[in-house]
Design a protein around this motif. Structure first.
Motif, PDB file in Angstrom:
ATOM      1  N   GLN A 155       0.829  -1.220   0.000  1.00 63.14           N
ATOM      2  CA  GLN A 155       0.000   0.000   0.000  1.00 63.14           C
ATOM      3  C   GLN A 155       0.859   1.265   0.000  1.00 63.14           C
ATOM      4  OE1 GLN A 155      -3.429  -0.443  -0.305  1.00 63.14           O
ATOM      5  NE2 GLN A 155      -2.619  -2.513  -0.507  1.00 63.14           N
ATOM      6  N   LEU A 156       2.079   1.153   0.554  1.00 64.69           N
ATOM      7  CA  LEU A 156       2.968   2.318   0.631  1.00 64.69           C
ATOM      8  C   LEU A 156       4.017   2.294  -0.485  1.00 64.69           C
ATOM      9  CD1 LEU A 156       3.543   2.424   4.514  1.00 64.69           C
ATOM     10  CD2 LEU A 156       2.171   4.008   3.147  1.00 64.69           C
ATOM     11  N   GLU A 157       3.727   1.520  -1.507  1.00 65.96           N
ATOM     12  CA  GLU A 157       4.690   1.318  -2.604  1.00 65.96           C
ATOM     13  C   GLU A 157       5.182   2.634  -3.192  1.00 65.96           C
ATOM     14  OE1 GLU A 157       4.708  -1.790  -6.353  1.00 65.96           O
ATOM     15  OE2 GLU A 157       2.975  -0.498  -6.005  1.00 65.96           O
ATOM     16  N   LYS A 158       4.257   3.603  -3.299  1.00 64.14           N
ATOM     17  CA  LYS A 158       4.616   4.843  -3.997  1.00 64.14           C
ATOM     18  C   LYS A 158       5.357   5.846  -3.118  1.00 64.14           C
ATOM     19  CE  LYS A 158       0.978   4.432  -7.382  1.00 64.14           C
ATOM     20  NZ  LYS A 158      -0.461   4.596  -7.494  1.00 64.14           N
ATOM     21  N   THR A 159       5.399   5.591  -1.830  1.00 63.64           N
ATOM     22  CA  THR A 159       6.056   6.562  -0.955  1.00 63.64           C
ATOM     23  C   THR A 159       7.581   6.466  -1.078  1.00 63.64           C
ATOM     24  OG1 THR A 159       6.304   7.299   1.308  1.00 63.64           O
ATOM     25  CG2 THR A 159       6.030   4.973   1.020  1.00 63.64           C
ATOM     26  N   GLU A 160       8.239   7.587  -0.819  1.00 62.18           N
ATOM     27  CA  GLU A 160       9.706   7.565  -0.861  1.00 62.18           C
ATOM     28  C   GLU A 160      10.288   7.246   0.513  1.00 62.18           C
ATOM     29  OE1 GLU A 160      11.046  11.194  -2.620  1.00 62.18           O
ATOM     30  OE2 GLU A 160      10.124  10.716  -4.542  1.00 62.18           O
ATOM     31  N   ALA A 161       9.450   7.176   1.517  1.00 62.01           N
ATOM     32  CA  ALA A 161       9.942   6.864   2.866  1.00 62.01           C
ATOM     33  C   ALA A 161      10.528   5.456   2.901  1.00 62.01           C
ATOM     34  CB  ALA A 161       8.791   6.971   3.869  1.00 62.01           C
ATOM     35  N   ARG A 162      11.534   5.289   3.736  1.00 62.93           N
ATOM     36  CA  ARG A 162      12.132   3.967   3.904  1.00 62.93           C
ATOM     37  C   ARG A 162      11.130   3.072   4.641  1.00 62.93           C
ATOM     38  NH1 ARG A 162      16.832   2.473   8.227  1.00 62.93           N
ATOM     39  NH2 ARG A 162      17.067   0.310   7.624  1.00 62.93           N
ATOM     40  N   LEU A 163      10.977   1.830   4.161  1.00 60.95           N
ATOM     41  CA  LEU A 163      10.104   0.870   4.841  1.00 60.95           C
ATOM     42  C   LEU A 163      10.989  -0.209   5.453  1.00 60.95           C
ATOM     43  CD1 LEU A 163       7.270   0.328   2.179  1.00 60.95           C
ATOM     44  CD2 LEU A 163       7.291   1.903   4.104  1.00 60.95           C
ATOM     45  N   SER A 164      10.891  -0.403   6.754  1.00 64.06           N
ATOM     46  CA  SER A 164      11.723  -1.431   7.383  1.00 64.06           C
ATOM     47  C   SER A 164      10.857  -2.364   8.226  1.00 64.06           C
ATOM     48  CB  SER A 164      12.822  -0.794   8.247  1.00 64.06           C
ATOM     49  OG  SER A 164      12.234   0.020   9.243  1.00 64.06           O
ATOM     50  N   ARG A 165      11.429  -3.530   8.505  1.00 58.46           N
ATOM     51  CA  ARG A 165      10.719  -4.555   9.285  1.00 58.46           C
ATOM     52  C   ARG A 165      11.574  -4.856  10.500  1.00 58.46           C
ATOM     53  NH1 ARG A 165       6.944  -7.032  11.302  1.00 58.46           N
ATOM     54  NH2 ARG A 165       6.365  -9.194  10.901  1.00 58.46           N
ATOM     55  N   ILE A 166      10.959  -5.055  11.666  1.00 62.32           N
ATOM     56  CA  ILE A 166      11.758  -5.395  12.848  1.00 62.32           C
ATOM     57  C   ILE A 166      12.522  -6.693  12.574  1.00 62.32           C
ATOM     58  CG2 ILE A 166      10.464  -4.171  14.635  1.00 62.32           C
ATOM     59  CD1 ILE A 166       8.986  -6.865  15.162  1.00 62.32           C
ATOM     60  N   ALA A 167      13.688  -6.838  13.231  1.00 63.45           N
ATOM     61  CA  ALA A 167      14.571  -7.977  12.959  1.00 63.45           C
ATOM     62  C   ALA A 167      13.989  -9.285  13.489  1.00 63.45           C
ATOM     63  CB  ALA A 167      15.925  -7.718  13.600  1.00 63.45           C
ATOM     64  N   TYR A 168      14.351 -10.372  12.799  1.00 65.77           N
ATOM     65  CA  TYR A 168      13.980 -11.714  13.248  1.00 65.77           C
ATOM     66  C   TYR A 168      15.218 -12.346  13.898  1.00 65.77           C
ATOM     67  CZ  TYR A 168      10.287 -11.313   9.688  1.00 65.77           C
ATOM     68  OH  TYR A 168       9.234 -10.915   8.921  1.00 65.77           O
ATOM     69  N   GLY A 169      15.003 -13.197  14.870  1.00 69.47           N
ATOM     70  CA  GLY A 169      16.154 -13.905  15.429  1.00 69.47           C
ATOM     71  C   GLY A 169      15.893 -14.456  16.806  1.00 69.47           C
ATOM     72  N   MET A 170      16.971 -14.865  17.479  1.00 70.60           N
ATOM     73  CA  MET A 170      16.859 -15.476  18.803  1.00 70.60           C
ATOM     74  C   MET A 170      16.463 -14.437  19.849  1.00 70.60           C
ATOM     75  SD  MET A 170      17.553 -18.680  18.610  1.00 70.60           S
ATOM     76  CE  MET A 170      17.870 -19.092  20.305  1.00 70.60           C
ATOM     77  N   PRO A 171      15.541 -14.789  20.755  1.00 67.81           N
ATOM     78  CA  PRO A 171      15.210 -13.854  21.837  1.00 67.81           C
ATOM     79  C   PRO A 171      16.287 -13.894  22.921  1.00 67.81           C
ATOM     80  CG  PRO A 171      13.940 -15.856  22.077  1.00 67.81           C
ATOM     81  CD  PRO A 171      14.753 -16.021  20.826  1.00 67.81           C
ATOM     82  N   LEU A 172      16.428 -12.787  23.670  1.00 62.41           N
ATOM     83  CA  LEU A 172      17.354 -12.785  24.810  1.00 62.41           C
ATOM     84  C   LEU A 172      16.896 -13.855  25.793  1.00 62.41           C
ATOM     85  CD1 LEU A 172      18.063  -9.072  25.762  1.00 62.41           C
ATOM     86  CD2 LEU A 172      19.689 -10.769  24.951  1.00 62.41           C
ATOM     87  N   GLY A 173      17.827 -14.630  26.310  1.00 58.18           N
ATOM     88  CA  GLY A 173      17.460 -15.698  27.234  1.00 58.18           C
ATOM     89  C   GLY A 173      16.989 -16.948  26.513  1.00 58.18           C
TER      90      GLY A 173
END
Lengths: 262, 199
Positions: free
Chosen positions: B159-177
């Motif tokens: 939906q935000l394809e046309k925007t020039e703003a950077r689109l980022s996703r939170i990182a995936y990975g191991m949780p602390l602990g």
């Protein structure tokens, strides 16, 4: 069988209480299976990364507790189908097919039926993960889903005389099959005019390997006829309106059908 | 059967709460019966004023005591960044981390066709309008890393394809602990893909 160890596809997971989840699974051993996953929401060690929609898992289920829900003891992730999450049309179509199975697949199904249903879902998800879904693929996978549920429409022979249909034919919704030209006089309100070419494409859709479904050629008229035929067939023989249908129609850029519009 | 009609009424009311059955409701009712009058008054007053004293922020849809909420009206916040979350509780978690000083957008759920939740049930149009209004340089998609959350993040990105703003996703990975031994292979794989230098 008190303890069941089986491959499954996760069809739905609902939070229950403060820390548990109720999970709907499809198993090739017993069909649809509802289990409780104790502590699934709190513990990061108990079922990490496994109890998620579309996941193909190997699970161990304890069914020894009479009168209570079977309990999920272990789950190992086999295939996560991550590709289904990155495109709306894939996500919508996969959700639609899982909702259909979740609502229609029998609990405690006979093994051959359970294996057929599980085989369909696994093949459909694998097909979708590598595809760009469109209206044609939707029609074909919907048809295969009805077939897996034991609701295969008769497309090859007239439901009145058994002859191969030719010329002007119709599909009788209630009888779930085609009526040939010779019995055209029996056409009533519950029939849909359909071209032999449309029936042929649908028949091929039932026979082709999943990897070839995306290559089946449909003209716009055949697609429109197939869509109406399956919509009416679904409403009559399955008889449920799926919640995911609206989002699917929107994702495929396809205006929704209503019984009135057909 | 409970000891008094008042108890029965309270148990029946408590049973409407999520995750509370007959036994839990009865236990809570007996606890309340034995507790001090001041706590009972505080509790009943808090419940009575919950709706009247709570406002949904007209900008980010967070819950607060006024609209716009304290975050949206704080001049020290970085207005060039929007962090998109599913629910107000997720916003609270991000705030608690102290790692983000921008603004938020609360969707009100995730795309879940099986539950009848389509885009129209979420505040996606409002997000698109906020970004289109200008001044936003980055949209962080912080929906949960599950099928529904991922699908929602990708839908929003479309939906935000046309925007020039950077689109980022939170990182995936191991949780602390966390523990590698118990982690699924996708999480371990993504942790390795997203590894960072430590010196």
């Amino acid at each position: 069988m008190d303890r069941l160890v089986s491959e499954v596809i996760l069809m739905r997971a609902v939070d229950f209480g403060e820390s548990d989840r109720i999970v709907h699974l499809l198993s090739p051993e017993v069909g649809r299976l509802t289990v409780i996953a104790k502590g699934a929401r709190r513990s990061i060690k108990r079922f990490p990364g496994t109890l998620d929609l579309f996941n193909h898992l190997r699970v161990a289920v304890n069914r020894r507790r009479p009168g209570s829900m079977a309990m999920l003891e272990q789950a190992t992730l086999l295939e996560p189908f991550l590709g289904l999450r990155v495109q709306s049309a894939r996500y919508a179509l996969a959700s639609y097919l899982l909702e259909l199975m979740d609502r229609m697949a029998p609990e405690g199904a006979a093994r051959p039926d359970a294996q057929r249903l599980f085989g369909f879902v696994l093949s459909a998800l694998r097909t979708l993960e590598g595809a760009t879904p469109n209206a044609r693929l939707r029609v074909l996978l919907e048809l295969r889903a009805f077939d897996a549920l034991g609701l295969r429409p008769e497309l090859a022979r007239c439901v009145r005389c058994g002859e191969r249909p030719q010329g002007r034919v119709a599909f009788h919704v209630a009888d779930g099959g085609v009526i040939c030209g010779a019995h055209a006089g029996e056409r009533s309100e519950g029939t849909l005019p359909v071209h032999v070419g449309t029936l042929k494409v649908l028949q091929q859709g039932l026979e082709y390997d999943y990897s070839r479904l995306g290559r089946l050629a449909f003209g716009p008229q055949a697609l429109a006829e197939a869509r109406q035929l399956l919509f009416r067939f679904q409403r009559f023989h399955v008889g449920i309106e799926l919640r995911s249908e609206r989002f699917l129609d929107e994702s495929l850029g396809w205006a929704g059908l209503t019984p009135e519009s057909t | 059967m409970h000891s008094s009609p008042a108890m029965e009424r309270l148990v029946a009311a408590l049973k409407h709460l999520p995750g509370i059955g007959e036994k839990s409701a009865t236990r809570l009712a007996y606890f309340l019966l034995g507790t001090s009058d001041s706590l009972l008054r505080e509790l009943s007053d808090a419940i009575a004023r919950l709706k009247t004293d709570t406002a949904v922020c007209e900008v980010c849809f967070n819950l607060g005591d006024r609209s716009p909420c304290p975050i949206c009206s704080d001049p020290r916040r970085d207005t060039s960044m929007i962090c998109v979350v599913e629910e107000p509780a997720d916003l609270a978690s991000v705030e608690q981390s102290g790692a983000f000083r921008g603004l938020y957008h609360v969707l009100g759920g995730t795309l879940s066709p099986i539950d009848g939740m389509g885009p129209e049930a979420l505040r996606i149009e409002e997000l698109v309008a906020r970004v289109a209004a200008g001044g936003v340089q980055e949209v962080i998609l912080a929906t949960n890393p599950n099928a529904e959350g991922d699908a929602t993040a990708h839908y929003i990105a479309d939906q935000l394809e046309k925007t020039e703003a950077r689109l980022s996703r939170i990182a995936y990975g191991m949780p602390l602990g966390g523990d590698l031994e118990y982690a699924d292979h996708v999480t371990v794989g993504r942790s390795l893909e997203n590894r960072r230098d430590i010196r």
